[in-house]
Design a protein around this motif. Structure first.
Motif, mmCIF file in Angstrom:
data_model
loop_
_atom_site.group_PDB
_atom_site.id
_atom_site.type_symbol
_atom_site.label_atom_id
_atom_site.label_comp_id
_atom_site.label_asym_id
_atom_site.label_seq_id
_atom_site.Cartn_x
_atom_site.Cartn_y
_atom_site.Cartn_z
ATOM 1 N N THR A 219 0.839 -1.199 0.000
ATOM 2 C CA THR A 219 0.000 0.000 0.000
ATOM 3 C C THR A 219 0.869 1.242 0.000
ATOM 4 O OG1 THR A 219 -0.117 0.267 2.399
ATOM 5 C CG2 THR A 219 -1.743 -1.206 1.378
ATOM 6 N N TYR B 122 -9.048 -2.551 2.801
ATOM 7 C CA TYR B 122 -8.132 -1.457 2.469
ATOM 8 C C TYR B 122 -8.790 -0.105 2.677
ATOM 9 C CZ TYR B 122 -5.277 -5.044 0.461
ATOM 10 O OH TYR B 122 -4.508 -6.164 0.307
ATOM 11 N N GLY C 83 -6.629 5.013 -0.401
ATOM 12 C CA GLY C 83 -5.262 4.564 -0.661
ATOM 13 C C GLY C 83 -5.135 3.818 -1.977
ATOM 14 N N VAL D 72 -3.011 0.405 -3.920
ATOM 15 C CA VAL D 72 -2.297 -0.853 -3.716
ATOM 16 C C VAL D 72 -1.458 -1.146 -4.950
ATOM 17 C CG1 VAL D 72 -4.022 -1.814 -2.145
ATOM 18 C CG2 VAL D 72 -4.197 -2.288 -4.581
ATOM 19 N N ALA E 258 -7.565 1.681 -4.387
ATOM 20 C CA ALA E 258 -8.292 0.653 -3.649
ATOM 21 C C ALA E 258 -9.803 0.747 -3.840
ATOM 22 C CB ALA E 258 -7.941 0.717 -2.166
#
Length: 174
Positions: A113, A138, A142, A144, A170
């Motif tokens: 992340t 998640y 954010g 990934v 995410a």
């Protein structure tokens, strides 16, 4: 503004990842041997999770060498290397790990992340030609990033060849 820049960087990252992964995703010819495996490490403290066998019929469909959308949702950031494929399904925060070669090793998909959450690796030890899934929750704001590689369950070691995806939102919104 942030969304527009995020989209542009995501597209650029995806194109770059595709360009760099193409040489590693070409299938081996019948008279070729498997590529030499080199041990690699994952971040210290990365959680290793055994994936759950995918429900028959729910596996991502195949498009070329990459896994694409499961039947009703998008599977983002498809990435492949010798013996392994992976993608991220934002709805349900599911990581897909596909094993493509019967070589006694497992497919592994590392998930990283951009907001400091500890990484983890989703292992598909179901055998060649199968998919496994791992679920994590998640942060929706954010991103990934996926890393596919090979895993030897007898030794607990990870091996190249490997490939990386670009950064994937995410929440699935590019």
């Amino acid at each position: 503004m942030r969304e527009r820049m995020r989209g542009r960087w995501a597209v650029l990252g995806g194109v770059a990842a595709l360009a760099f992964s193409i040489p590693t995703t070409a299938p081996a010819l019948a008279d070729e041997s498997a590529p030499a495996l080199q041990e690699v490490s994952v971040p210290a403290g990365a959680e290793v999770i055994r994936g759950t066998a995918a429900v028959p019929g729910a596996e991502p469909s195949r498009v070329g060498l990459f896994a694409a959308a499961p039947s009703s949702s998008e599977c983002l950031g498809p990435v492949a290397a010798y013996g392994a494929q992976g993608c991220f399904q934002h709805y349900g925060d599911t990581t897909w790990s596909g094993d493509t070669v019967a070589d006694g090793m497992s497919a592994a998909v590392g998930v990283y992340t951009d907001y400091g959450r500890a990484s983890f690796v989703c292992i598909n030890n179901q055998g060649a030609g199968t998919w496994a899934t791992c679920k994590k929750d998640y942060w929706e704001d954010g991103d990934v990033q996926l890393r596919v590689l090979r895993y030897d369950g007898d030794t607990g070691k990870f091996y190249q060849p490997e490939a990386w995806s670009g950064w994937i939102p995410a929440d699935g919104q590019f």
